[in-house]
Enzyme design. Structure first.
Site, mmCIF file in Angstrom:
data_model
loop_
_atom_site.group_PDB
_atom_site.id
_atom_site.type_symbol
_atom_site.label_atom_id
_atom_site.label_comp_id
_atom_site.label_asym_id
_atom_site.label_seq_id
_atom_site.Cartn_x
_atom_site.Cartn_y
_atom_site.Cartn_z
ATOM 1 N N GLU A 60 0.678 -1.135 0.025
ATOM 2 C CA GLU A 60 0.066 0.044 -0.121
ATOM 3 C C GLU A 60 0.951 1.245 -0.080
ATOM 4 O O GLU A 60 0.659 2.325 -0.578
ATOM 5 C CB GLU A 60 -1.102 -0.205 1.177
ATOM 6 C CG GLU A 60 -2.012 -0.833 1.068
ATOM 7 C CD GLU A 60 -1.570 -2.343 1.548
ATOM 8 O OE1 GLU A 60 -2.683 -3.393 1.275
ATOM 9 O OE2 GLU A 60 -0.632 -2.361 1.927
ATOM 10 N N HIS A 129 -10.507 -5.396 8.739
ATOM 11 C CA HIS A 129 -10.787 -5.154 7.489
ATOM 12 C C HIS A 129 -12.437 -4.669 7.294
ATOM 13 O O HIS A 129 -13.025 -4.869 6.345
ATOM 14 C CB HIS A 129 -11.205 -6.795 6.939
ATOM 15 C CG HIS A 129 -9.955 -7.380 6.877
ATOM 16 N ND1 HIS A 129 -9.316 -8.122 7.770
ATOM 17 C CD2 HIS A 129 -9.234 -7.730 5.788
ATOM 18 C CE1 HIS A 129 -8.284 -8.680 7.405
ATOM 19 N NE2 HIS A 129 -8.003 -8.471 6.014
#
Length: 325
Positions: A60, A129
């Site tokens: 990321e 998540h």
């Protein structure tokens, strides 16, 4: 007018902007996979090729840093994070670089790009998540934050975000992807910083964002059957807030409930509450109430999720409380 789902409205915005402007490109994990991004990237790779639809490894920070560099060099990247949670790894290029670049260069250079993050609420996604961290981004000078609740706004705000000369954080919610409504085929913009009255009312104001707009609308319809006339405001943009829209509504109704996707403490609901307390306190007929996540991580159990995530019933209860019912 033809109907289009929320996810395909995003897809159409990407198709149209990539066709119109060769400097626009999509980069991120899983842009080739419906498991990651649903159908939001449908046929983009086939149409524009791997040089402009870049499916990346899991990194990321590296992905986002590369995109920020491309934006500084004159490109217009849309970097997608299929789970908003993992944008934590990308905070340095987002916050230290992109958000500050315009100010550090005296307004002579900017970072025209979109940081697109997807919330994965419910579905037993658990603590790592399913987080909604839009409030953190809204805290940062130099970033705009948009959170469309409808298909029409998803397309219009994605286009506006891509065309904006400075960085925009575009946050959607996977549970909205199947929502369908009329969406124009042509290119159009929804102005960043402008909310919308979804339902007019005179007894109480509910300010909501993203998925909570739909919960607020359901709550308002239920309350109408009991004689309570609720005004529902869709923020659309979290930063900059449409302050006048909120304050004008509160001055009319005298009561406010704020429904947010994030945690209750130190978040968007607190910012809106402070805004009203500072600028419309004399108009209030009852205390400000907030409907938001409790101050704990999301559970993995579906049974516990039902208690964790607020819905229309929590909004109904809050409105009744400010109404003294």
């Amino acid at each position: 007018m033809r109907q289009l789902t929320y996810s395909l409205a995003i897809n159409e915005a990407l198709h149209q902007m990539m066709e119109k402007d060769a400097s626009v490109f999509l980069i991120g994990q899983g842009v080739k996979s419906p498991w990651y991004v649903g159908n939001t990237a449908r046929n983009l790779l086939e149409r524009f090729g791997a040089a402009r639809v870049i499916d990346t490894p899991v990194s990321e920070n590296g992905i986002t840093g590369a995109a920020v560099g491309a934006a500084i060099a004159g490109m217009k990247p849309v970097v997608v994070h299929p789970r908003l949670d993992f944008m934590f790894y990308a905070f340095d290029p987002i916050i230290n670089e992109a958000a500050n670049w315009y100010y550090m260069n005296g307004g002579k250079a900017s970072v025209p790009m979109v940081f697109w993050g997807i919330i994965n609420r419910k579905g037993e996604q658990a603590a790592q998540h399913s987080q909604a961290i839009h409030g953190i981004f809204a805290h940062i000078p130099g970033l705009k934050v948009v959170m469309p609740a409808t298909a029409y706004d998803a397309k219009g705000l994605m286009i506006a975000a891509i065309q904006d000369p400075n960085p925009v954080v575009f946050v959607d919610e996977r549970l909205l992807y199947g929502f369908e409504e009329p969406v124009p085929e042509e290119i159009y913009r929804v102005e960043i910083g402008k909310g919308r009255i979804r339902r007019e009312g005179k007894d109480a104001t509910v300010v909501a964002v993203s998925l909570m707009v739909h919960e607020a609308m359901k709550a308002a319809e239920c309350l109408a059957s009991e004689g309570m006339d609720v005004e529902v405001l869709d923020l659309r943009t979290v930063k900059p807030l449409d302050k006048e829209l909120i304050l004008n509504s509160v001055r009319k109704t005298g009561r406010i409930v704020i429904a947010d996707m994030g945690w209750k403490s130190f978040g968007i609901s607190a910012e809106i509450a402070a805004l009203v307390a500072e600028h419309a306190f004399d108009s209030l007929k009852s205390p400000i109430l907030r409907v938001a996540l409790p101050d704990c991580p999301a559970p993995a159990s579906r049974i516990l999720e039902k208690a964790y995530y607020p819905d229309e019933n929590d909004i109904i209860g809050a409105v009744k409380k400010v109404m003294g019912k």
